[in-house]
Enzyme design. Sequence first.
Site, short mmCIF file in Angstrom:
data_model
loop_
_atom_site.label_atom_id
_atom_site.label_comp_id
_atom_site.label_asym_id
_atom_site.label_seq_id
_atom_site.Cartn_x
_atom_site.Cartn_y
_atom_site.Cartn_z
N ARG A 182 42.60 40.14 34.31
CA ARG A 182 43.24 41.06 35.25
C ARG A 182 42.55 40.96 36.61
NH1 ARG A 182 44.01 47.04 33.06
NH2 ARG A 182 45.40 47.13 34.89
N CYS A 230 38.55 50.52 38.40
CA CYS A 230 39.26 49.91 37.26
C CYS A 230 40.75 49.89 37.62
CB CYS A 230 38.98 50.70 35.98
SG CYS A 230 39.47 52.44 36.08
#
Length: 274
Positions: A182, A230
């Site tokens: 990611r 995050c």
Amino acid sequence: MSPTIDSASGGTPFISADTAVEQHGSVRLDVRWTLGGPSREADYAAGHLPGAVRLDFDRDVCGPVGPVGGRHPLPEPEALQAVLRAAGIDDDSRVLVYDDGDGMAAARTWWTLRWAGVDRAQVLQGGIKAWTGAGFPLETQTPQPKPGTVTVRPGQLPVLDAEAAADWARTRELIDVRAPERYRGEMEPVDPVAGHVPGAINLFLGEDDLADAPRLHERYAPHPEAAYYCGSGVGAARTALAVTAAGLPTPPVYIGSWSDWVSRGRDVATGEER
């Protein structure tokens, strides 16, 4: 942005089931939650720690989602204060927070409580599984706590917005705790744009053993000026909990995280940072 808060100001962020069962008078909060899943009301009704009040993580712990701000924004102080008072929390209350055991929702709730000035908050190590695994009972009754008197004082933990996160990446160390693929922009299962904040480095949150303080210290001590982000501020709050459990100062968190960053159309980097 508030100054960094030393972990000693709030004591250890964890409490074991063996200690918690002997602790009388604390407010217990059940924040079990599944990302993108159904409400956990049925699980709470089927059994929870004695006296535990259920908070809906998305509705009660986080603020409403808007066009910017990310998927789990900070709640409005007045709304959070009403939730905490309804749960029976006073300014001097001990608060025990638990989830299923992965520490994600519990960590973000612990972080939010600390941000709001509730200093005596702790996370149940191992969650409800540790409680039942130790042979302690659950109950099904819904408690009716006496309304509390807590006053929310926002800003008691350091928070970054998008501009501060960009500056942190340029001048200090901004750490992305999402999975490496990611971070590199090879896939993005949740947000509309893949990649990372330019200048951020990757240190995957993974499956840190939050009970292993020496290992956590070894992992995070080399990053004394790091701030963390995050996808939406949940995993980053868990990292802040891990850093605090290691005996280190609670670090700054970009609470809007990647979901806020891309909602604002900010520049995106892919691949590895040099």
